[in-house]
Design a protein around this motif. Sequence first.
Motif, mmCIF file in Angstrom:
data_model
loop_
_atom_site.group_PDB
_atom_site.id
_atom_site.type_symbol
_atom_site.label_atom_id
_atom_site.label_comp_id
_atom_site.label_asym_id
_atom_site.label_seq_id
_atom_site.Cartn_x
_atom_site.Cartn_y
_atom_site.Cartn_z
ATOM 1 N N THR A 182 5.528 20.913 32.672
ATOM 2 C CA THR A 182 4.092 20.913 32.603
ATOM 3 C C THR A 182 3.391 22.120 32.101
ATOM 4 N N THR A 192 4.573 21.195 17.575
ATOM 5 C CA THR A 192 4.578 19.560 17.911
ATOM 6 C C THR A 192 5.105 18.948 17.078
ATOM 7 N N GLY A 248 4.274 21.060 28.200
ATOM 8 C CA GLY A 248 3.699 19.994 28.064
ATOM 9 C C GLY A 248 3.105 19.673 26.549
ATOM 10 N N THR A 259 3.788 18.409 23.846
ATOM 11 C CA THR A 259 3.883 17.210 23.163
ATOM 12 C C THR A 259 2.579 16.463 22.756
ATOM 13 N N THR A 260 1.281 16.735 23.550
ATOM 14 C CA THR A 260 -0.039 16.376 23.405
ATOM 15 C C THR A 260 -0.965 17.101 22.449
ATOM 16 N N ALA A 261 -0.028 18.244 21.699
ATOM 17 C CA ALA A 261 -1.132 19.124 20.926
ATOM 18 C C ALA A 261 -1.568 18.454 19.690
ATOM 19 N N ARG A 262 -0.793 17.121 19.333
ATOM 20 C CA ARG A 262 -1.190 16.426 17.992
ATOM 21 C C ARG A 262 -1.389 15.157 18.092
ATOM 22 N N SER A 263 -2.174 14.699 17.707
ATOM 23 C CA SER A 263 -2.638 13.345 17.616
ATOM 24 C C SER A 263 -1.816 12.277 17.200
ATOM 25 N N LEU A 264 -1.914 10.812 17.688
ATOM 26 C CA LEU A 264 -1.082 10.020 17.106
ATOM 27 C C LEU A 264 -1.303 9.707 15.699
ATOM 28 N N HIS A 279 2.291 3.894 22.460
ATOM 29 C CA HIS A 279 0.819 4.264 22.207
ATOM 30 C C HIS A 279 0.131 2.934 21.912
#
Length: 376
Positions: free
Chosen positions: A47, A314, A334, A336-341, A374
Amino acid sequence: MPEVRLPGGPNYVMGTPGAWSVPTAPFVSRTVFAAAHVVADPFADNTPGAPAVVDWETTLAFRRHLWSWGLGVADAMDTAQRNAGLDWAATRTLIALSAAEATGPLACGAGTDHAGALSSPGEVLAAYEEQVAFVEDTGAQVILMASRQLAAVARGPEDYLSVYGTLLKQVARPVILHWLGEMFDPHLRGYWGSSSVPDATETLLSIIAQHPGAVDGVKVSLLDASHEVSLRRRLPDGVKLYTGDDFHYPALIRGDSSGYSHALLGVLDPIAPAASAALGFLDTGDLDAYDATLAPTVPLARHLFAAPTSAYKTGIVFLAWLAGHQPAFAMVGGATTARSLPHLVETFRLADRAGLFPDPELASARMRAFLAVHGA
């Protein structure tokens, strides 16, 4: 070929993998390093702010993959999440293991990120010296990474001349200097003592000129092809320009009548087989085949490194997972959340169009699983 139902459209039919062959001899026309990512342990507490927990065997396997395609490895760089989740304890282990494993060229980043807040150029110098000594002891080539701490405490060009000048008098073998633009790391604004790129360039050239034989080359990551060409033409004989331009790399490596760039690039991490094939064509003088091989990778590269450019890691790790190089889409810090779907969906599409998935069945199955998580 397998199909994937992507958000907002009909089923996407995957293309065929690129028909590339592992080279049988080293490349001779260019020196090329792929900046490599690290593989996080997906079952650890990676994290934000937590110590990095790395899957070492998979991380090393990916480096073996890069060496197998004839590329050098640039390790412990920003692609490996230096200053973005990879702490110094994990970095030391990474450098030591990569050096012990190396079957091809290896250069590793030496910086000041282990030292925390520093108050003077002298303290920055001492921090640099510690990391340089460690990298040299492993036998890897040193990349003098741009230092956030030096950018924070330097009063002007004279402090860069002093710190780098002292380091370059001490190094055991020629090093690679590192100019990482603020689009990659906003903390590096004004590096080399000026927010003016022309003025900063003069300071960099002065450092190189004052220490002949100590600089192998300079990696420039400003995403400004015209500036890179201008700087390349002014470097002393024997000093390489390693392009770090993930937007314009095909033309910069190809070169023109006045010369060419070598490469040290994060984008080579996901496009290694295509880059290897292109370098082979360059060695034989087949420029049309070189251009045709790299052209499909450019839309992917420009997408991966789109603003905020610092989040490019990412997408690179996402592609490594889809391609089967690691068992999970996980990152230290953590990230992996730096780019959007939507961004990652387009990353998948562009990589497939470039033929970069060696196993389309695996890539499509993992993409379907990712979309399901998602809610797509």
